[in-house]
Motif scaffolding. Structure first.
Motif, PDB file in Angstrom:
ATOM      1  N   HIS A 158       0.818  -1.208   0.000  1.00 53.73           N
ATOM      2  CA  HIS A 158       0.000   0.000   0.000  1.00 53.73           C
ATOM      3  C   HIS A 158       0.857   1.264   0.000  1.00 53.73           C
ATOM      4  N   LEU A 159       2.076   1.148   0.518  1.00 51.63           N
ATOM      5  CA  LEU A 159       2.986   2.284   0.473  1.00 51.63           C
ATOM      6  C   LEU A 159       3.397   2.589  -0.961  1.00 51.63           C
ATOM      7  N   CYS A 160       3.610   1.552  -1.760  1.00 48.64           N
ATOM      8  CA  CYS A 160       3.927   1.739  -3.182  1.00 48.64           C
ATOM      9  C   CYS A 160       2.743   2.328  -3.944  1.00 48.64           C
ATOM     10  N   SER A 161       1.527   2.065  -3.458  1.00 55.55           N
ATOM     11  CA  SER A 161       0.332   2.652  -4.086  1.00 55.55           C
ATOM     12  C   SER A 161       0.057   4.065  -3.585  1.00 55.55           C
ATOM     13  N   LYS A 162       0.959   4.579  -2.715  1.00 58.76           N
ATOM     14  CA  LYS A 162       0.846   5.940  -2.159  1.00 58.76           C
ATOM     15  C   LYS A 162      -0.443   6.120  -1.379  1.00 58.76           C
ATOM     16  N   GLU A 163      -0.793   5.091  -0.575  1.00 59.56           N
ATOM     17  CA  GLU A 163      -1.958   5.156   0.297  1.00 59.56           C
ATOM     18  C   GLU A 163      -1.500   5.220   1.750  1.00 59.56           C
ATOM     19  N   PHE A 164      -1.960   6.238   2.474  1.00 62.96           N
ATOM     20  CA  PHE A 164      -1.634   6.388   3.900  1.00 62.96           C
ATOM     21  C   PHE A 164      -0.124   6.233   4.117  1.00 62.96           C
ATOM     22  N   ILE A 165       0.620   7.143   3.512  1.00 64.24           N
ATOM     23  CA  ILE A 165       2.080   7.026   3.483  1.00 64.24           C
ATOM     24  C   ILE A 165       2.663   7.022   4.888  1.00 64.24           C
ATOM     25  N   LEU A 166       2.184   7.918   5.754  1.00 65.86           N
ATOM     26  CA  LEU A 166       2.742   8.020   7.100  1.00 65.86           C
ATOM     27  C   LEU A 166       2.508   6.732   7.895  1.00 65.86           C
ATOM     28  N   LEU A 167       1.263   6.247   7.880  1.00 63.08           N
ATOM     29  CA  LEU A 167       0.934   5.031   8.632  1.00 63.08           C
ATOM     30  C   LEU A 167       1.740   3.836   8.129  1.00 63.08           C
ATOM     31  N   ASN A 168       1.782   3.652   6.816  1.00 59.12           N
ATOM     32  CA  ASN A 168       2.450   2.478   6.271  1.00 59.12           C
ATOM     33  C   ASN A 168       3.966   2.531   6.450  1.00 59.12           C
ATOM     34  N   THR A 169       4.539   3.741   6.442  1.00 60.99           N
ATOM     35  CA  THR A 169       5.973   3.871   6.710  1.00 60.99           C
ATOM     36  C   THR A 169       6.285   3.468   8.147  1.00 60.99           C
ATOM     37  N   VAL A 170       5.485   3.997   9.094  1.00 62.07           N
ATOM     38  CA  VAL A 170       5.678   3.642  10.505  1.00 62.07           C
ATOM     39  C   VAL A 170       5.432   2.152  10.726  1.00 62.07           C
ATOM     40  N   ALA A 171       4.374   1.622  10.104  1.00 59.63           N
ATOM     41  CA  ALA A 171       4.016   0.217  10.308  1.00 59.63           C
ATOM     42  C   ALA A 171       5.089  -0.718   9.773  1.00 59.63           C
ATOM     43  N   SER A 172       5.646  -0.425   8.590  1.00 56.78           N
ATOM     44  CA  SER A 172       6.657  -1.312   8.017  1.00 56.78           C
ATOM     45  C   SER A 172       7.917  -1.342   8.881  1.00 56.78           C
ATOM     46  N   GLY A 173       8.325  -0.175   9.388  1.00 60.91           N
ATOM     47  CA  GLY A 173       9.485  -0.146  10.278  1.00 60.91           C
ATOM     48  C   GLY A 173       9.233  -0.865  11.589  1.00 60.91           C
ATOM     49  N   LEU A 174       8.042  -0.637  12.146  1.00 59.95           N
ATOM     50  CA  LEU A 174       7.685  -1.275  13.419  1.00 59.95           C
ATOM     51  C   LEU A 174       7.621  -2.794  13.291  1.00 59.95           C
ATOM     52  N   LEU A 175       6.994  -3.280  12.226  1.00 61.41           N
ATOM     53  CA  LEU A 175       6.833  -4.723  12.046  1.00 61.41           C
ATOM     54  C   LEU A 175       8.162  -5.417  11.782  1.00 61.41           C
ATOM     55  N   SER A 176       9.027  -4.772  11.010  1.00 58.05           N
ATOM     56  CA  SER A 176      10.334  -5.388  10.757  1.00 58.05           C
ATOM     57  C   SER A 176      11.150  -5.454  12.033  1.00 58.05           C
ATOM     58  N   ARG A 177      11.077  -4.399  12.880  1.00 54.50           N
ATOM     59  CA  ARG A 177      11.802  -4.427  14.151  1.00 54.50           C
ATOM     60  C   ARG A 177      11.247  -5.505  15.075  1.00 54.50           C
ATOM     61  N   LEU A 178       9.914  -5.599  15.150  1.00 50.06           N
ATOM     62  CA  LEU A 178       9.296  -6.608  16.012  1.00 50.06           C
ATOM     63  C   LEU A 178       9.679  -8.016  15.569  1.00 50.06           C
ATOM     64  N   TRP A 179       9.671  -8.255  14.255  1.00 50.53           N
ATOM     65  CA  TRP A 179      10.039  -9.573  13.726  1.00 50.53           C
ATOM     66  C   TRP A 179      11.481  -9.901  14.086  1.00 50.53           C
ATOM     67  N   PHE A 180      12.387  -8.935  13.914  1.00 47.15           N
ATOM     68  CA  PHE A 180      13.797  -9.191  14.196  1.00 47.15           C
ATOM     69  C   PHE A 180      14.055  -9.320  15.694  1.00 47.15           C
ATOM     70  N   VAL A 181      13.302  -8.577  16.526  1.00 43.14           N
ATOM     71  CA  VAL A 181      13.460  -8.716  17.981  1.00 43.14           C
ATOM     72  C   VAL A 181      13.112 -10.133  18.416  1.00 43.14           C
ATOM     73  N   VAL A 182      11.962 -10.649  17.927  1.00 41.93           N
ATOM     74  CA  VAL A 182      11.537 -11.995  18.311  1.00 41.93           C
ATOM     75  C   VAL A 182      12.494 -13.047  17.741  1.00 41.93           C
ATOM     76  N   GLN A 183      12.913 -12.857  16.490  1.00 41.64           N
ATOM     77  CA  GLN A 183      13.721 -13.876  15.825  1.00 41.64           C
ATOM     78  C   GLN A 183      15.158 -13.891  16.332  1.00 41.64           C
ATOM     79  N   TYR A 184      15.786 -12.721  16.415  1.00 44.50           N
ATOM     80  CA  TYR A 184      17.202 -12.689  16.752  1.00 44.50           C
ATOM     81  C   TYR A 184      17.465 -12.651  18.242  1.00 44.50           C
ATOM     82  N   ARG A 185      16.435 -12.453  19.045  1.00 47.48           N
ATOM     83  CA  ARG A 185      16.596 -12.688  20.475  1.00 47.48           C
ATOM     84  C   ARG A 185      16.376 -14.161  20.814  1.00 47.48           C
ATOM     85  N   CYS A 186      16.074 -14.970  19.798  1.00 42.80           N
ATOM     86  CA  CYS A 186      15.936 -16.427  19.932  1.00 42.80           C
ATOM     87  C   CYS A 186      14.879 -16.803  20.965  1.00 42.80           C
ATOM     88  N   VAL A 187      13.766 -16.065  21.000  1.00 37.43           N
ATOM     89  CA  VAL A 187      12.709 -16.337  21.975  1.00 37.43           C
ATOM     90  C   VAL A 187      12.105 -17.717  21.729  1.00 37.43           C
TER      91      VAL A 187
END
Length: 263
Positions: free
Chosen positions: A126-155
């Protein structure tokens, strides 16, 4: 020896589950959903973010950390030197309860990683479609960090190794004195069979999807086109001159213009 290993695994799992990274990302996610609640009720990335938050809420409501702390308190700290010395051990009902919560926690974390990957892909789309740019930018960064926190902390890997020790201890305790608490459920000897997926290969697939999407779309270049070379050189020259003059006159407080107009 087995009890000391169990104590150590419980401590490690508790620290990784209650670490600051996972809790901080959960708070940021809740804040983002709260801000956009009234405006994006039917937006697909927003609905995917809600699924991620639901997984996190269920993980906290399980109180797995508190259950592990209770189990650690029941394990004796002193080591017995004699081979056949008597020793207090956690009861079978307690071990079964913790083992069941560990199994549920592993399932929830697998679901959390999957939801993070799907929501990230939707946000970038949706970011590539230029829809809700602010929300999708924040969401993509947040989700990638959350994924890496769970994965690389070896939970997930920590909980799986904890279950292996729990399963062995539960088997030995049940042989000594059978007092089953959870009926109608057979505890699996191998947690990988219970989860139904190869955790390492699944994580590699999700990572490849996220990285490939970021490379192929190159949405940053679409949203923020490169500045013309002549303008960038002028901007660099002016900024360097401004910084030099500000360093020379550091004792004189004066406003510094940090932006240049681009026609």
């Amino acid at each position: 020896r087995l009890l000391s290993v169990l104590r150590r695994r419980c401590d490690i799992a508790g620290k990784r589950l209650s670490g600051p990274g996972l809790a901080a990302e959960g708070r940021v996610l809740h804040a983002v959903l709260y801000v956009y609640h009234s405006r994006l009720l039917r937006h697909r990335p927003y609905l995917a973010l809600q699924q991620v938050e639901q997984c996190l809420k269920r993980l906290w409501k399980m109180n797995l950390v508190g259950c592990l702390e209770t189990l650690v308190e029941l394990i004796p700290k002193k080591k017995t030197s004699e081979a056949h010395a008597e020793c207090l051990v956690p009861s079978q009902p307690m071990l079964e309860t913790v083992a069941l919560k560990v199994l549920g926690g592993c399932k929830l974390i697998l679901r959390l990683l999957d939801c993070c990957c799907k929501a990230f892909l939707l946000s970038v789309k949706h970011l590539c479609s230029k829809e809700f740019i602010l929300l999708n930018t924040v969401a993509s960064g947040l989700l990638s960090r959350l994924w890496f926190v769970v994965q690389y902390r070896c939970v997930l890997q920590t909980l799986m190794s904890l279950y292996d020790v729990l399963s062995t201890t539960l088997h030995l305790v049940s042989e000594t004195q059978q007092t089953p608490y959870i009926k109608g459920f057979t505890f699996p000897s191998d947690i990988s069979d219970f989860l139904g997926v190869n955790v390492s290969s699944e994580a590699k697939k999700q990572k490849a999807k996220m990285l490939t999407t970021k490379k192929s779309t190159s949405w940053l270049k679409k949203l923020f086109p490169a500045m013309p070379e002549a303008v960038s050189k002028v901007g660099k020259k002016r900024s360097s001159e401004t910084c030099t003059s500000a360093m020379k006159n550091h004792s004189i407080p004066c406003p510094v213009d940090i932006g240049e107009t681009v026609l």
